[in-house]
Design an enzyme around this catalytic site. Structure first.
Site, PDB file in Angstrom:
ATOM      1  N   TRP A  99      44.846  39.202  31.877  1.00 22.13           N
ATOM      2  CA  TRP A  99      44.535  40.004  30.681  1.00 22.13           C
ATOM      3  C   TRP A  99      45.726  40.841  30.270  1.00 22.13           C
ATOM      4  CZ3 TRP A  99      41.001  37.644  28.394  1.00 22.13           C
ATOM      5  CH2 TRP A  99      39.898  37.124  29.065  1.00 22.13           C
ATOM      6  N   ASP A 166      43.278  49.238  29.175  1.00 18.90           N
ATOM      7  CA  ASP A 166      42.194  48.263  29.023  1.00 18.90           C
ATOM      8  C   ASP A 166      41.229  48.511  30.183  1.00 18.90           C
ATOM      9  OD1 ASP A 166      40.509  46.073  29.074  1.00 18.90           O
ATOM     10  OD2 ASP A 166      42.106  44.559  29.063  1.00 18.90           O
ATOM     11  N   LYS A 190      30.940  43.614  30.157  1.00 20.25           N
ATOM     12  CA  LYS A 190      30.937  43.693  31.613  1.00 20.25           C
ATOM     13  C   LYS A 190      30.101  44.846  32.158  1.00 20.25           C
ATOM     14  CE  LYS A 190      34.722  40.824  31.379  1.00 20.25           C
ATOM     15  NZ  LYS A 190      35.920  40.743  30.554  1.00 20.25           N
TER      16      LYS A 190
HETATM   17  C1  PLP Z   1      36.998  40.191  29.956  1.00 25.79           C
HETATM   18  C2  PLP Z   1      38.240  40.978  29.787  1.00 25.79           C
HETATM   19  C3  PLP Z   1      38.998  40.935  28.604  1.00 25.79           C
HETATM   20  C4  PLP Z   1      38.641  40.033  27.443  1.00 25.79           C
HETATM   21  O1  PLP Z   1      37.559  40.511  26.771  1.00 25.79           O
HETATM   22  P1  PLP Z   1      37.021  39.810  25.425  1.00 25.79           P
HETATM   23  O2  PLP Z   1      35.997  40.794  24.974  1.00 25.79           O
HETATM   24  O3  PLP Z   1      36.468  38.487  25.814  1.00 25.79           O
HETATM   25  O4  PLP Z   1      38.152  39.692  24.478  1.00 25.79           O
HETATM   26  C5  PLP Z   1      40.114  41.739  28.512  1.00 25.79           C
HETATM   27  N1  PLP Z   1      40.488  42.529  29.527  1.00 25.79           N
HETATM   28  C6  PLP Z   1      39.795  42.587  30.690  1.00 25.79           C
HETATM   29  C7  PLP Z   1      40.246  43.501  31.773  1.00 25.79           C
HETATM   30  C8  PLP Z   1      38.649  41.818  30.844  1.00 25.79           C
HETATM   31  O5  PLP Z   1      37.951  41.876  31.988  1.00 25.79           O
END
Ligand code: PLP
Length: 356
Positions: A99, A166, A190
């Site tokens: 990511w 993030d 998540k």
């Molecule tokens: C799942 C995830 C993403 C991607 O998320 P989307 O909503 O599918 O774009 C980005 N960063 C992390 C840390 C993730 O776990």
């Protein structure tokens, strides 16, 4: 048979979130209509958005000067929105996984990117330490929890440049010192809500500094000024997010979540370290995620990989197959996953050990 949901994302949500959302799909706030078929500007939905906004800030104890926005586009959209809004010349990125790499790729469309450190040399199984951050960067970007590799930065970092994080997979898993961050963003699927929703908590003083024109929809200011209602927001995920925020509050907030999460993670890591059939992929204990726990068959038992997966699945374990870039197994133990599920997995691992 009871299912134990260890899915990495979309993933387990509190039962009450699912139940209340199901109800609102049929009859929203006593309107006799579905939340999917009424105006987002009606008083019922406006109240949902306002409460979600308020609770989001309350749970994280957000200081003055920050605004939260709820957007479509997932966390991946934030990979470009962050540099679009913040990167004038140069930004620093810590590369701790897939990511983070994707975020770096997007930032390069907007300016120079300094990769301050990377753990790619060891398939991202640790968090790099002791790196230098150039003083002239517009911000440092980190991924606090590396969902795929099971590493996590659980301490709020002290840096001299604006810090962007993030937090897709560890938001609301512990209390945060929000004042250390300029922007915290993530996808909701998540720990918060169904897919289709992203959040961004933005310190307003970092905005308005780039010279480039920013398309309206990609400008944080648009959504801050519009109260996440500039255009039609993803109403159902926002409704569900509010149910999860209420659940977090009524379960003792983020201190209690952290306590539960540490306890769950300890139970599983202890078993991984004890059981001769398995080993953890993250060796440094301080780097181990309390949200995504990665483990593989120990060296002498590699041939049991498929058998364990089948054995565990037959006993109700869902979503424990590791990401293809790590292999083995990954148990995602997000906020809503009960301790009982972790214990059930440990039991399965012990049964499997006896069998071999
Ligand atoms: C799942 C995830 C993403 C991607 O998320 P989307 O909503 O599918 O774009 C980005 N960063 C992390 C840390 C993730 O776990």
């Amino acid at each position: 048979m009871k299912k134990h949901n260890f899915s990495a994302g979309p993933s387990i949500l509190p039962e009450v979130t699912i139940k209340n959302t199901a109800e609102a799909v049929v009859n929203f706030a006593g309107t006799g209509l579905s939340v999917m078929e009424v105006s987002h500007r009606g008083k019922e939905f406006t109240a949902v958005m306002e409460q979600a906004n308020k609770l989001f800030k309350e749970l994280l104890e957000v200081p003055a000067g920050y605004e939260v926005v709820f957007l479509g586009g997932g966390a991946s959209m934030q990979f470009c929105m962050v540099p679009y809004n913040l990167l004038s010349k140069k930004a620093a990125y810590l590369n701790t996984g897939t990511w983070a790499s994707k975020a770096i790729k997007e930032a390069k469309f907007f300016g120079e990117v300094v990769e301050v450190a990377s753990s790619k040399d060891k398939n991202y199984n640790y968090i790099p330490r002791d790196f230098d951050i150039p003083s002239d960067v517009d911000y440092l970007h980190i991924t606090t929890n590396n969902t795929i590799y099971g590493t996590e930065i659980r301490k709020d970092m002290d840096v001299k440049v604006p810090l962007v994080a993030d937090m897709s997979s560890d938001i609301f898993s512990r209390p945060l010192d929000v004042s250390k961050y300029a922007i915290i963003y993530g996808g909701a699927q998540k720990n918060l809500a169904p897919a289709g929703l992203a959040f961004a908590l933005v310190r307003e003083d970092v905005l308005g500094k780039v010279d480039r024109p920013i398309p309206t929809m990609l400008n944080y200011k648009t959504h801050i000024d519009g109260g996440s209602m500039f255009n039609t927001p993803p109403v159902l995920p926002v409704f569900a997010a509010l149910q999860t925020l209420n659940w977090l509050k009524s379960n003792g907030g983020l201190k209690e979540m952290e306590k539960r999460n540490i306890r769950k993670a300890d139970i599983l890591y202890s078993e991984i370290d004890r059981n001769r059939l398995f080993k953890g992929t993250v060796q440094n204990v301080d780097d181990r995620s309390i949200m995504n726990i990665c483990f593989v068959m120990n060296d002498d038992y590699q041939d049991l990989n498929a058998e364990f997966l089948e054995f565990a699945t037959a006993q109700g374990m869902v979503g424990i197959k590791g990401h293809r870039s790590v292999g083995g197994f990954r148990a995602s133990v997000y906020n809503a996953l009960p301790e009982e599920s972790v214990k059930a997995l440990v039991d399965v691992m012990q049964q499997f050990e006896k069998k071999h």
